[in-house]
Write an enzyme that holds these catalytic residues in place. Structure first.
Site, PDB file in Angstrom:
ATOM      1  N   LYS A 111       1.003   2.019  15.403  1.00  0.00           N
ATOM      2  CA  LYS A 111       0.617   1.264  16.379  1.00  0.00           C
ATOM      3  C   LYS A 111       0.154   2.031  17.610  1.00  0.00           C
ATOM      4  O   LYS A 111      -0.607   1.574  18.441  1.00  0.00           O
ATOM      5  CB  LYS A 111       1.907   0.257  16.684  1.00  0.00           C
ATOM      6  CG  LYS A 111       2.122  -0.636  15.863  1.00  0.00           C
ATOM      7  CD  LYS A 111       2.670  -1.886  16.241  1.00  0.00           C
ATOM      8  CE  LYS A 111       2.381  -3.056  15.098  1.00  0.00           C
ATOM      9  NZ  LYS A 111       3.220  -4.214  15.172  1.00  0.00           N
ATOM     10  N   LYS A 143      -1.477  -9.179  10.055  1.00  0.00           N
ATOM     11  CA  LYS A 143      -1.861 -10.243  10.828  1.00  0.00           C
ATOM     12  C   LYS A 143      -2.533  -9.880  12.108  1.00  0.00           C
ATOM     13  O   LYS A 143      -3.402 -10.786  12.635  1.00  0.00           O
ATOM     14  CB  LYS A 143      -0.715 -11.216  11.372  1.00  0.00           C
ATOM     15  CG  LYS A 143       0.475 -10.705  12.112  1.00  0.00           C
ATOM     16  CD  LYS A 143       1.410 -11.954  12.482  1.00  0.00           C
ATOM     17  CE  LYS A 143       2.713 -11.712  11.968  1.00  0.00           C
ATOM     18  NZ  LYS A 143       3.739 -10.823  12.812  1.00  0.00           N
ATOM     19  N   LYS A 202      -1.672  -1.848   4.836  1.00  0.00           N
ATOM     20  CA  LYS A 202      -0.814  -2.864   4.617  1.00  0.00           C
ATOM     21  C   LYS A 202      -1.707  -4.117   5.301  1.00  0.00           C
ATOM     22  O   LYS A 202      -2.361  -3.937   6.299  1.00  0.00           O
ATOM     23  CB  LYS A 202       0.763  -2.790   5.388  1.00  0.00           C
ATOM     24  CG  LYS A 202       0.718  -3.339   6.408  1.00  0.00           C
ATOM     25  CD  LYS A 202       2.280  -3.630   6.980  1.00  0.00           C
ATOM     26  CE  LYS A 202       2.301  -3.904   8.120  1.00  0.00           C
ATOM     27  NZ  LYS A 202       3.623  -4.799   8.883  1.00  0.00           N
TER      28      LYS A 202
HETATM   29  P1  ATP Z   1       2.053  -7.085  13.011  1.00  0.00           P
HETATM   30  O1  ATP Z   1       0.617  -6.863  12.389  1.00  0.00           O
HETATM   31  O2  ATP Z   1       1.770  -7.902  14.098  1.00  0.00           O
HETATM   32  O3  ATP Z   1       2.614  -5.867  13.384  1.00  0.00           O
HETATM   33  P2  ATP Z   1       3.039  -8.000  10.669  1.00  0.00           P
HETATM   34  O4  ATP Z   1       2.088  -8.876   9.855  1.00  0.00           O
HETATM   35  O5  ATP Z   1       3.486  -6.720  10.009  1.00  0.00           O
HETATM   36  O6  ATP Z   1       2.934  -7.889  12.068  1.00  0.00           O
HETATM   37  P3  ATP Z   1       5.765  -8.796  11.089  1.00  0.00           P
HETATM   38  O7  ATP Z   1       6.325  -9.849  11.885  1.00  0.00           O
HETATM   39  O8  ATP Z   1       6.104  -7.364  11.772  1.00  0.00           O
HETATM   40  O9  ATP Z   1       4.314  -8.873  10.712  1.00  0.00           O
HETATM   41  O10 ATP Z   1       6.874  -8.877   9.777  1.00  0.00           O
HETATM   42  C1  ATP Z   1       7.436  -9.892   9.296  1.00  0.00           C
HETATM   43  C2  ATP Z   1       7.944  -9.542   7.964  1.00  0.00           C
HETATM   44  O11 ATP Z   1       6.836  -9.879   6.937  1.00  0.00           O
HETATM   45  C3  ATP Z   1       8.699  -8.331   7.964  1.00  0.00           C
HETATM   46  O12 ATP Z   1       9.859  -8.569   6.866  1.00  0.00           O
HETATM   47  C4  ATP Z   1       7.759  -7.422   7.009  1.00  0.00           C
HETATM   48  O13 ATP Z   1       8.372  -6.498   6.196  1.00  0.00           O
HETATM   49  C5  ATP Z   1       6.918  -8.636   6.252  1.00  0.00           C
HETATM   50  N1  ATP Z   1       5.641  -8.189   5.796  1.00  0.00           N
HETATM   51  C6  ATP Z   1       4.625  -7.952   6.876  1.00  0.00           C
HETATM   52  N2  ATP Z   1       3.563  -7.369   6.433  1.00  0.00           N
HETATM   53  C7  ATP Z   1       3.669  -7.388   5.031  1.00  0.00           C
HETATM   54  C8  ATP Z   1       3.296  -6.924   3.915  1.00  0.00           C
HETATM   55  N3  ATP Z   1       1.846  -6.780   4.084  1.00  0.00           N
HETATM   56  N4  ATP Z   1       3.646  -6.897   2.787  1.00  0.00           N
HETATM   57  C9  ATP Z   1       4.993  -7.426   2.654  1.00  0.00           C
HETATM   58  N5  ATP Z   1       5.551  -7.911   3.602  1.00  0.00           N
HETATM   59  C10 ATP Z   1       5.318  -7.789   4.717  1.00  0.00           C
END
Ligand code: ATP
Ligand code: LTN
Length: 345
Positions: free
Chosen positions: A126, A211, A208
């Site tokens: 980040k 969002k 990964k």
């Molecule tokens: P950001 O992109 O804003 O950092 P994010 O999409 O990674 O956010 P989080 O809110 O940080 O989402 O994660 C919420 C949950 O979703 C966590 O348990 C995280 O491990 C899971 N998660 C997020 N992205 C993935 C992915 N690509 N595959 C599997 N699990 C995921």
């Protein structure tokens, strides 16, 4: 959640494990969030004391539009319920409504080392991605997450693979604190489940699915319309091969196999067998259709819930009340241990 689940327990209640997890309302939820996290949560609420938070304090480590953040917070709450989390069985709340999270985070900051935070992969990623805003909150993010977990004496933290390192640092912090003051915190364990634990971007499958990706074609959103989902899978990056089998360097296909397996509820081996002799085109179509079917009820239920703001408000108000009570018990213990004078009120 019923009162007895949040209160000190006896008998059979005592056997229950405490489960805590959260999602940031930093955007719209993706298929990665769903398959890696949310989807696994409803099954846990039957046998455990489950607590799920919309972790809005975490989201401001990256700049957010205030109106969008407010809207997204309610959307995530609605999506928790739409995924099958039952507010009668689980405790649902918005993180900023329980001040103990920020309070414990301050204390734990003083028991967390600069060196260990510097090693966090998410911080490194980040701070590259948001190079003009490498704020202290981004750096201490894992300490706030440790506070979320430790306040509720959590045993299990169901998350996607990317959060394993953060749960491990929460364990380290808890062990360090307990080492100095005696057993104050339960030591949590990460729970990483199934083929959906690590969903990659559809556009750049070595990254990964996130969002906050700038590229709209990189992710599928829980609220995407079926035609958009189908289009995104049709465009998903694969490789020059043609067989639906996993392999080294085949990140795109590996990812589609993981998505299909998680969505259809089968193993990657079963997916490979099902598509033996079929090409990528046909497979992508099938992945799209499987995802559309899995997400359809979630999207429809979310829409219904978002139309009933009064109900959502009632859920998060009750959740905040119960969460605050449970969190306050641990915070009080911590304050006593470190030597703070007892609050006069
Ligand atoms: P950001 O992109 O804003 O950092 P994010 O999409 O990674 O956010 P989080 O809110 O940080 O989402 O994660 C919420 C949950 O979703 C966590 O348990 C995280 O491990 C899971 N998660 C997020 N992205 C993935 C992915 N690509 N595959 C599997 N699990 C995921
Ligand atoms: N950092 C997590 C979100 C999160 C969380 C938590 C997950 C904040 N606090 C406590 C589990 C338990 C993420 O998914 N990025």
């Amino acid at each position: 959640m019923t009162e007895q689940n949040a209160a000190p327990q006896n008998g059979a209640e005592q056997q229950k494990k405490t489960v805590f997890s959260g999602v940031q309302p930093s955007g719209k939820l993706t298929l990665g969030n769903y398959l890696g996290a949310l989807r696994n949560w409803p099954a846990m609420q039957e046998e455990n004391r489950c607590i799920f938070s919309v972790v809005n304090l975490h989201s401001i480590t990256v700049r957010q539009d205030p109106a969008a953040l407010r809207r997204q917070t309610l959307e995530v709450l609605a999506q928790y319920i739409a995924c099958g989390i039952d507010p009668e069985k689980s405790l649902l709340f918005i993180q900023s409504h329980v001040p103990a999270h920020a309070e414990l985070a301050w204390v734990l900051n003083c028991y967390t080392m600069f060196g260990e935070l510097s090693r966090m992969t998410q911080f490194k990623d980040k701070s590259q991605r948001y190079a003009d805003n490498i704020n202290a909150g981004l750096f201490t993010y894992p300490v706030l997450m440790a506070s979320d977990i430790l306040l509720y004496q959590t045993d299990l933290v169901p998350v996607g693979q990317d959060q394993k390192q953060h749960v491990e640092i929460a364990r380290d912090i808890a062990q360090r604190f307990n080492g100095v003051y005696g057993p104050v915190f339960a030591i949590p364990e990460p729970l990483i489940q199934g083929p959906g634990a690590k969903i990659a971007s559809l556009a750049e499958p070595t990254k990964k699915m996130s969002k906050s990706d700038q590229n709209q074609n990189a992710f599928v959103l829980l609220m995407d319309k079926p035609e958009d989902i189908m289009r995104k899978f049709k465009r998903a990056v694969t490789d020059s091969g043609s067989q639906v089998v996993r392999g080294e360097g085949k990140d795109g296909v590996n990812n589609l196999i993981a998505i299909y397996s998680a969505a259809a509820g089968c193993s990657p081996e079963q997916t490979e067998a099902e598509f033996a002799g079929k090409g990528y085109g046909e497979f992508k179509q099938a992945v799209g259709e499987a995802v559309v079917e899995v997400l359809r009820p979630v999207r429809e239920q979310t829409e219904r819930l978002l139309a009933d703001k009064a109900y959502l408000e009632q859920v998060y108000a009750e959740g905040a009340r119960q969460a605050a009570r449970a969190a306050e018990r641990t915070l009080e213990k911590v304050y006593k241990k470190v030597g703070f004078v007892k609050k006069p009120f």
